[in-house]
Design an enzyme around this catalytic site. Structure first.
Site, mmCIF file in Angstrom:
data_model
loop_
_atom_site.group_PDB
_atom_site.id
_atom_site.type_symbol
_atom_site.label_atom_id
_atom_site.label_comp_id
_atom_site.label_asym_id
_atom_site.label_seq_id
_atom_site.Cartn_x
_atom_site.Cartn_y
_atom_site.Cartn_z
ATOM 1 N N ASP A 203 0.855 -1.184 0.000
ATOM 2 C CA ASP A 203 0.000 0.000 0.000
ATOM 3 C C ASP A 203 0.892 1.236 0.000
ATOM 4 O OD1 ASP A 203 -2.283 1.804 0.435
ATOM 5 O OD2 ASP A 203 -3.336 -0.058 0.901
ATOM 6 N N HIS A 277 -2.384 3.418 -4.778
ATOM 7 C CA HIS A 277 -1.827 2.973 -3.494
ATOM 8 C C HIS A 277 -0.371 2.535 -3.692
ATOM 9 C CE1 HIS A 277 -5.406 3.314 -0.994
ATOM 10 N NE2 HIS A 277 -6.102 2.887 -2.020
ATOM 11 N N GLU A 341 -9.324 3.107 -5.728
ATOM 12 C CA GLU A 341 -8.939 4.467 -5.319
ATOM 13 C C GLU A 341 -7.724 5.003 -6.071
ATOM 14 O OE1 GLU A 341 -10.593 4.563 -0.798
ATOM 15 O OE2 GLU A 341 -8.633 3.639 -1.033
HETATM 16 C C1 ACM Z 1 -10.886 -0.107 -0.239
HETATM 17 O O1 ACM Z 1 -11.439 0.008 0.868
HETATM 18 N N1 ACM Z 1 -10.241 0.919 -0.754
HETATM 19 C C2 ACM Z 1 -10.945 -1.339 -0.988
#
Ligand code: ACM
Length: 703
Positions: A203, A277, A341
């Site tokens: 991440d 991420h 995201e």
């Molecule tokens: C997530 O909660 N961004 C998968």
């Protein structure tokens, strides 16, 4: 659990003795079919089996898989305070594992019979035998009153799961957990027939898996300076710089975890995040970045960073190389590539990305993400694997064999199933286990909204929009433990269980077998077993409700945030070692109310406050943080009686508190107030950083 892991939990105050916990867990006598998840069919017979203190688990001669299952059963039974069992290949045993056809079909189906002479577990498959053995484990370790004989009612069980994917996700990026803890988690899962551990390994804040071809991914990417004043002042004498937080899993460690899980019929699905991420990866290898000057250090804020991988062919190949090493370690059919995201700002701003997009004939950035994921899907397919990603992979067109994990509600799952794709349900907030599970001040940090055991159990994993044919694409369900606010292993255990039991039961048991009262009672038994094993499952109120006890005092969790924008229960960043305060606060608005405070006879108020770093990447929304007009450089805490718009009765400067990174007690006179009135607390501050939050409020009688 290995001795060192047990010791770790004991230090955290989790484990008492197995016998003590089992003895006090439940005064109720064992009921037939007292197994979680509740079996498909249970038939009760007269009599019962008196469990001896020692005995054998009999397995067929030459059956290595049955022997391994028997060894695990013996180990878990002893750990949970049950009888001491050894494994034998001849004669009768306390438990007999047998290879026979059973009533239900499917890889995990089994049958179990309790007779006055023992427990027989039958299944044609390895997985079925293991699932049946775990039912036997629960029957053998049933909590009972002190001194009561261990008698299991005679019964037969025929059982098979409703869904094939019954998962938990562990985020090891935001906070690292030891391999010992992960194995203990796998034990807790396997004991309740959960069968997928989705392992979130990369991440923005860390890259946690060793990749031999690209060592900087962990040399650089696995380490960060935590946010806040406390960690900034925590100098490592070896470097003269702030101490780094982190760690990573070698491939050997990951393989060992995979093998441990496989022996328990749990599949580990690794997740390597892309194209977003990506901060830790691009800090390690800046040539992968879409931005011209990526940060050199792994960042420590929470939220959504803008960092994306670029779309150069070299970057695609780099990530495919990574996936090749991942495939070699993880035999799972599914490989998770994230996809969530990925804010497209950096792609929009990059001339190179735009030029490549044009050269590829791709219309926009959503389709570019789709192209990126297609490249990974093709690569994984060529190696006999399947891609799974978060529901954003639907945007711009889904890759042909991709499976969708639906987290933004269940609409992604519905869209995927309608389009003929497989899907897993893991919707926020209900299946997001970073939410606290009760309103009690004893609860560890987490997202502010309470998602109780009862809330999870009420989740319906069958979207009514889908036809029976489309429902076949629902592989199952999964709960996710994001660990931004889950710093320790004990807290991770607390957040995962007992709520994980609800996922197990929704995923395994038939809808007509579900029922809250029975489940709640059984969940307490399972919590007792887990705690006896040294796994500190939560003992929170099942319905999440908490009622304050002291009329003169409120913990912050007993105050109501005035707004519901981004409410979090955040841990103080100081002191670096030892107990830290937890603050329930809306990070967008420092305002709390105490409803109906009894002010008659009260002369003063004591308010304990702390400061937190504003370490949240919220993009442009940072401009929406409410600051209020302040008179001093550090700001003031304001107290109002009645409502939050009344003129303040006290304005307390934060000048002194600002010098203390941990909690400071402030005091103000509260003259002349009487009756039951609401109190309102707000903070006026000149800047976003730091967030000021209330730890507790106490009313002091007038002298
Ligand atoms: C997530 O909660 N961004 C998968």
């Amino acid at each position: 659990m290995p001795a060192n892991a047990r010791a770790r939990f004991e230090r955290l105050g989790a484990a008492v003795t197995a016998a003590a916990i089992l003895a006090c867990a439940s005064p109720a006598a064992a009921a037939p079919g007292d197994v979680t998840p509740i079996p498909a069919e249970v038939t009760v017979h007269a009599g019962g089996f008196r469990v001896p203190e020692t005995g054998a688990i009999a397995v067929p001669a030459g059956d290595a898989a049955a022997r391994r299952t028997a060894e695990i059963l013996a180990d878990l039974t002893a750990k949970a305070g049950g009888p001491k069992l050894s494994v034998a290949t001849a004669g009768r045993g306390v438990v007999m594992l047998k290879r026979e056809r059973v009533k239900f079909s499917g890889d995990e189906a089994y049958a179990l019979a309790v007779t006055p002479t023992g427990i027989e577990v039958r299944a044609p498959t390895d997985a079925g035998l293991f699932r049946g053995a775990m039912s036997a484990w629960q029957l053998l370790t049933e909590p009972r009153p002190p001194g009561a004989a261990a008698i299991i009612p005679a019964q037969t069980i025929d059982d098979a799961p409703r869904f094939g994917w019954r998962g938990l996700m562990l985020d090891s990026a935001r906070h690292y957990q030891s391999p010992e803890f992960i194995k203990a988690l796998i034990d807790a899962m396997a004991a309740h027939k959960l069968n997928v551990l989705h392992w979130h390994l990369t991440d923005d804040q860390a890259w946690r898996l060793e990749i031999r071809k690209y060592p900087k991914l962990t040399d650089v990417g696995a380490w960060r300076v935590p946010a806040g004043e406390g960690p900034a002042r925590d100098i490592d004498p070896a470097t003269g710089k702030p101490r780094l937080y982190g760690g990573f899993y070698t491939q050997a460690q990951a393989r060992e975890i995979v093998a441990y899980a496989a022996a328990r019929h749990v599949t580990v699905v690794p997740e390597i995040e892309m194209p977003g991420h990506a901060s830790a990866a691009v800090a390690a290898y800046p040539q992968l970045a879409a931005a011209p000057n990526p940060p050199k250090d792994v960042p420590a804020d929470w939220g959504v960073y803008p960092a994306l991988f670029n779309v150069e062919e070299g970057t695609i190949r780099f990530l495919q190389d990574v996936l090749d090493e991942v495939i070699a370690v993880f035999p799972s059919t599914y490989i998770h590539v994230g996809g969530d995201e990925a804010v497209k700002d950096q792609w929009k701003a990059s001339p190179q990305v735009q030029a490549r997009m044009k050269a590829l004939g791709i219309a926009d950035e959503h389709h570019l993400q789709s192209w990126f994921i297609h490249r990974m899907e093709k690569h994984l397919s060529s190696r006999g694997r399947r891609l799974i990603g978060w529901d954003e992979i639907l945007e711009g067109g889904l890759a042909p064999n991709a499976t969708v994990m639906s987290w933004r509600g269940i609409s992604g799952a519905v869209a995927a199933a309608k389009a003929g794709h497989d899907t897993v349900l893991s919707p926020a907030p209900t299946l997001y286990f970073d939410h606290r599970q009760s309103a009690s001040p004893a609860e560890p940090p987490g997202r502010g909204k309470v998602i109780s055991l009862k809330d999870v159990y009420a989740f319906d994993p069958t979207p009514s929009e889908l036809t029976p044919e489309q429902q076949r694409h629902l592989l199952g369900l999964q709960a996710n433990l994001w660990t931004e606010h889950v710093r320790t292993e004990a807290r991770a255990a607390h957040m995962m269980f007992p709520r994980g039991l609800a996922v197990a039961e929704l995923g395994w048991s038939r809808p007509e077998r579900l029922g809250w009262e029975g489940f709640e009672r059984r969940s307490k038994e399972s919590v007792a077993r887990l705690r006896a094993m040294g796994f500190p499952a939560a003992q929170s109120a099942s319905d999440g409700v908490h009622t304050p006890r002291d009329p003169r005092r409120r913990d912050n969790r007993e105050l109501a945030p005035c707004t519901d924008k981004i409410v979090l229960a955040l841990e103080d960043d100081a002191p670096v070692r030892g107990e830290r305060a937890v603050f329930l606060t809306d990070i967008m608005e420092s305002c709390w109310t105490w409803k109906d405070a009894e002010l008659t006879g009260i002369g003063a108020i004591r308010i304990r406050v702390g400061q937190l770093p504003f370490n949240f990447q919220i993009g442009e929304d940072i401009k929406k943080v409410t600051l209020r007009a302040s008179k001093t450089p550090e700001g003031e805490l304001e107290v109002r009686v009645g409502d939050c718009k009344a003129p303040p009765v006290a304005v307390i400067p934060l000048t002194e508190a600002a010098k203390n990174p941990a909690v400071t007690e402030l005091r103000a006179a509260l003259p002349g107030a009487s009756g039951r009135r609401d109190l309102c607390f707000t903070v006026a501050r000149p800047k976003v950083e730091p967030i000021w939050a209330i730890a507790s409020v106490e009313l002091e009688p007038a002298r």
